[in-house]
Design a protein around this motif. Structure first.
Motif, short mmCIF file in Angstrom:
data_model
loop_
_atom_site.label_atom_id
_atom_site.label_comp_id
_atom_site.label_asym_id
_atom_site.label_seq_id
_atom_site.Cartn_x
_atom_site.Cartn_y
_atom_site.Cartn_z
N GLU A 110 6.57 -6.26 8.45
CA GLU A 110 5.80 -5.09 8.03
C GLU A 110 6.67 -3.86 8.14
OE1 GLU A 110 1.58 -2.73 8.97
OE2 GLU A 110 2.20 -4.44 10.22
N GLY A 111 6.60 -2.98 7.12
CA GLY A 111 7.35 -1.74 7.17
C GLY A 111 7.51 -1.11 5.80
N ALA A 112 8.45 -0.17 5.70
CA ALA A 112 8.68 0.57 4.46
C ALA A 112 9.27 -0.34 3.39
CB ALA A 112 9.60 1.75 4.73
N THR A 162 0.85 -1.20 0.00
CA THR A 162 0.00 0.00 0.00
C THR A 162 0.89 1.25 0.00
OG1 THR A 162 -0.08 -0.04 2.43
CG2 THR A 162 -1.86 -1.17 1.25
N ARG A 163 0.23 2.41 -0.11
CA ARG A 163 0.91 3.69 0.06
C ARG A 163 0.86 4.07 1.53
NH1 ARG A 163 3.95 5.82 -4.22
NH2 ARG A 163 2.81 5.65 -6.17
N ASP A 164 1.97 4.65 2.04
CA ASP A 164 1.94 5.14 3.42
C ASP A 164 1.47 6.59 3.43
OD1 ASP A 164 4.11 6.81 2.80
OD2 ASP A 164 5.58 5.38 3.58
N ALA A 165 1.42 7.17 4.62
CA ALA A 165 0.88 8.53 4.77
C ALA A 165 1.72 9.58 4.06
CB ALA A 165 0.77 8.88 6.25
N HIS A 166 2.97 9.26 3.76
CA HIS A 166 3.86 10.23 3.11
C HIS A 166 4.05 9.94 1.62
CE1 HIS A 166 4.79 11.62 7.15
NE2 HIS A 166 5.05 10.37 7.50
N LYS A 213 3.23 -5.40 4.01
CA LYS A 213 2.87 -6.26 5.14
C LYS A 213 2.75 -7.67 4.60
CE LYS A 213 -0.53 -6.93 8.83
NZ LYS A 213 -1.79 -6.40 9.45
N HIS A 262 4.53 0.77 1.42
CA HIS A 262 4.47 0.02 2.68
C HIS A 262 4.11 -1.44 2.36
CE1 HIS A 262 3.82 -0.33 7.07
NE2 HIS A 262 2.93 -1.24 6.73
N TYR A 295 12.84 -4.84 1.37
CA TYR A 295 12.42 -4.52 2.73
C TYR A 295 13.54 -4.92 3.68
CZ TYR A 295 10.58 -5.29 7.37
OH TYR A 295 10.42 -5.29 8.73
#
Length: 234
Positions: free
Chosen positions: A166-168, A139-143, A149, A147, A178
């Protein structure tokens, strides 16, 4: 993100050097793990099966894949689509995702290369699955970054071991990385336990090929008997 980019660049460079040395030192093989490693380090390409009738997979072994005794029960037919990691002496190491995933040698003359489709970052987004118990969600993160998972569980074992992370996610073209490596935490550990090796970090590599996502992770991401390695589709 800058730290992840630096880590990712060094990590991918080291993987490329290791893969070259491995290829020079090892005989040619074509099994599931070999295909995944080849696809992640050097890429894979999409081919259509063009042979009339059945094209049987061939196994590894003495005299293989040329010898008739190497023929497996699994086969593909005309218009089936496979992924090819390498071609050696007229034989293609191919993956097919039918009812069950199959990897083995196919005659290169029974295949025709498909023109690759361009891949943008948006093409990475979505929920990917290898089977009902292994999933990767991007997915896209808030910035606006990426991202990931990932989760897997081995339901065939009584203990039901699981793994994941899970992470960037660092995406560069057809490849992605990752890593949960934390330089500060690593430095703190070495200061507290001088001379001791650092705990292994969880890292994973990804590769987009056609409509598939190829994944392989380090042992630190796994449960005992549970791995995310494989070919995923949306």
């Amino acid at each position: 993100m800058r730290r992840l980019v630096i880590i990712g660049t060094a990590f991918l460079a080291a993987l490329s050097m290791a893969a070259t040395a491995h290829a020079q030192a090892q005989p040619v093989h074509c099994d599931y793990g070999d295909f995944i490693e080849q696809a992640l380090t050097s890429g894979a390409e999409t081919y259509d099966v063009t042979v009339a009738g059945r094209a049987y997979f061939r196994r590894d072994g003495d005299g293989c894949p040329a010898s008739a005794v190497c023929q497996a029960k699994s086969y593909v037919i005309g218009k089936d689509r496979v992924l090819v990691g390498k071609i050696e002496n007229g034989w293609a190491c191919a993956w097919y995702g039918g009812t069950r995933q199959t990897v083995g040698w196919l005659r290169a003359t029974d295949l025709a290369k498909v023109a690759p489709a361009p891949t943008a970052k948006v093409d990475w987004l979505g929920d990917w699955s290898r089977d009902e118990d292994s999933t990767v969600s991007i997915t896209r993160d808030a910035h606006g970054g990426m991202h990931v998972k990932a989760f897997t569980v081995n339901m065939s074992r009584a203990s039901k071991p699981s793994g994941g992370f899970e992470g960037a996610l660092l995406v560069e073209g057809f490849s992605a990385l990752y890593s949960d490596f934390d330089p500060k935490a690593d430095a703190d550990y070495k200061a507290q336990f001088p001379g001791e090796p650092s705990p292994p970090d969880c890292s994973a590599r990804f590769r987009r090929v056609d409509r598939y996502l190829i994944v392989s992770e380090s042992e630190a991401c796994d449960g005992v008997g549970a791995s995310l390695q494989g070919v995923y589709a949306r």
